[in-house]
Design an enzyme around this catalytic site. Structure first.
Site, PDB file in Angstrom:
ATOM      1  N   GLU A 155      36.898  39.034  41.407  1.00 50.13           N
ATOM      2  CA  GLU A 155      38.267  38.517  41.369  1.00 50.13           C
ATOM      3  C   GLU A 155      38.952  38.976  40.083  1.00 50.13           C
ATOM      4  O   GLU A 155      40.048  39.531  40.108  1.00 50.13           O
ATOM      5  CB  GLU A 155      38.221  36.987  41.435  1.00 50.13           C
ATOM      6  N   HIS A 156      38.309  38.725  38.947  1.00 45.19           N
ATOM      7  CA  HIS A 156      38.817  39.158  37.643  1.00 45.19           C
ATOM      8  C   HIS A 156      37.812  40.127  37.022  1.00 45.19           C
ATOM      9  O   HIS A 156      36.617  39.828  36.970  1.00 45.19           O
ATOM     10  CB  HIS A 156      38.972  37.978  36.682  1.00 45.19           C
TER      11      HIS A 156
END
Length: 440
Positions: A332-333
């Site tokens: 996601e990040h």
């Protein structure tokens, strides 16, 4: 180093790393979902059949109060804004302005092009009429999530935004969440959460309007509800627990890396914090630094649970190996705490958002950098993207053939229609091509 200080499991076998990353990505297992899905289906059915009455009963059952009235008044929203301290007002306004400025670049353009036979072909974009945004609440407050969901809808041109959020133990919505809703211009706000809120937005009730698209993260029940109503309404994504993957080399600052891992772990016991590094010494120092920071961390228990269950350090032979593992996980990040991060971007194929260099911690994107913080999780960055203006829009194809264009392509169209056994499709072309030309 004592076992106590080895809070993050550290490995150097690439095959073992792949296995462990796959396990982390699948931490919200299908088995858990199957156990909850019948409950969610029952909730949705009750809301569809009984409307507001179901919302009152279910909220009393799950949250301990009856949400009468359901709707927050404009006066309450204004009061929340006026009681918000000036520095926080300014921070919210700055975040709103930056998010809006970035998302304006995303507005898709209509086009109409002339084909080789003079036909006109194009695409028109238009916003949905109503959007519903779900804001997690209860004991937590996420004003940034209000802005990250509402602002793209506003930029898209959505006519009406309906916000739902579960109230806290006192039956009230968080003041800062309401303040964020105020500056986002949200007029309809309801203190309702859980799967029942998703049902209300999907089907409509006596009080809550039915919407066209639902966005916003929530717990497992909210996510499953969104999954079940998809098709009845549009949704942004099926968000899972949050995750960060950091790639660090010799240039990385130990305190920064440790803090950024903890910034993810403090979210949730299911949050995943992963470090890929070429430096074995860095890995050892990170574990020590994390232990040091946890001594007085206000969410120490959550961090320890998260890091123990879903944290990982992998020692890689080189930066390319880090990229390969990262792409397999599709985080996601993704933070690139390396010497030349821009030169590394081309090697990254799967990530929700990439944060380059030591001055771009994930928190910049979480709050006010501008790009959306609603990102694909659990490996779905392999095929999906962040929430955007297009989440709240739909496109319509435009086709305008002239007689010459139809005549030039008619044989091929009829051939294809006949191959599929669709007689009237073919005939719809034939009766037109036999018509005298307007030039005759």
């Amino acid at each position: 180093m004592s076992e106590r200080k080895q809070i993050l499991n550290c490995i150097d076998d690439p095959q073992q790393a792949l296995i462990m990353l796959k396990r982390i990505s699948a931490r919200t297992s299908l088995e858990v979902q199957e156990n909850a899905i019948s409950s969610v289906q029952n909730i949705l059915t009750e809301v569809k059949q009984l409307g507001d009455e179901a919302l009152f009963r279910l909220t009393e059952k799950f949250d301990g109060f009856i949400p009468k009235p359901l709707e927050i008044t404009p006066e309450q929203t204004l009061e929340a804004w006026e009681k918000t301290p000036t520095p926080l007002q300014e921070a919210l306004q700055l975040a709103k302005n930056r998010i809006e400025a970035f998302h304006k670049y995303q507005i898709p353009k209509d086009f109409l092009k002339e084909g080789i036979h003079g036909e006109l072909l194009g695409k028109n974009w238009s916003p949905v009429e109503k959007a519903g945004i779900y804001i997690p609440g209860g004991r937590a407050a996420y004003p940034s999530t209000v802005l990250m969901n509402a602002v793209p809808a506003l930029v898209a041109g959505v006519n009406e935004i309906i916000m739902v959020s579960p109230a806290g133990p006192n039956g009230q919505l968080n003041r800062t969440v309401l303040a964020a809703a105020y500056i986002a211009g949200i007029k309809k706000i309801f203190r309702i959460g859980g799967a029942q809120a998703i049902g209300a937005l999907s089907y409509g009730t006596q009080t809550i309007p039915r919407v066209d698209v639902i966005s916003g993260p929530g717990n497992l029940y909210v996510t499953l509800a969104k999954k079940l109503v998809y098709g009845q309404v549009g949704i942004d994504s099926l968000a899972g627990p949050s995750e960060v993957l950091i790639i660090a080399d010799h240039s990385a600052d130990v305190e920064q890396v440790a803090t950024d891992l903890l910034a993810q772990a403090e979210h949730d016991p299911l949050a995943a914090s992963i470090l890929l590094t070429t430096e074995s010494n860095l890995a050892k120092k990170i574990n020590l630094e994390i232990e040091n920071q946890l001594k007085d961390h206000p969410r120490s228990a959550i961090c320890r649970k998260s890091l123990k269950d879903w944290g990982l350090i992998v020692i890689c032979k080189d930066i390319k190996s880090c990229a390969a593992l990262s792409n397999s996980f599709a985080p996601e990040h993704l933070e690139l705490l390396i010497e030349k991060p821009f030169e590394f971007i081309s090697q990254i194929k799967n990530a929700g958002a990439i944060f380059l260099g030591e001055w771009s911690p994930e928190a910049t994107g979480d709050y006010l950098a501008g790009p959306n913080h609603t990102l694909p999780t659990s490996g779905t960055a392999r095929f999906s993207s962040a929430l955007s203006v297009e989440t709240f829009m739909k496109s319509t194809s435009i086709i305008n053939f002239n007689q010459a264009a139809l005549n030039k392509t008619s044989a091929a169209i009829m051939e294809l229609a006949n191959s599929e056994g669709l007689h009237s499709h073919s005939r719809s072309i034939e009766i037109r091509r036999s018509k005298p030309s307007s030039d005759d």
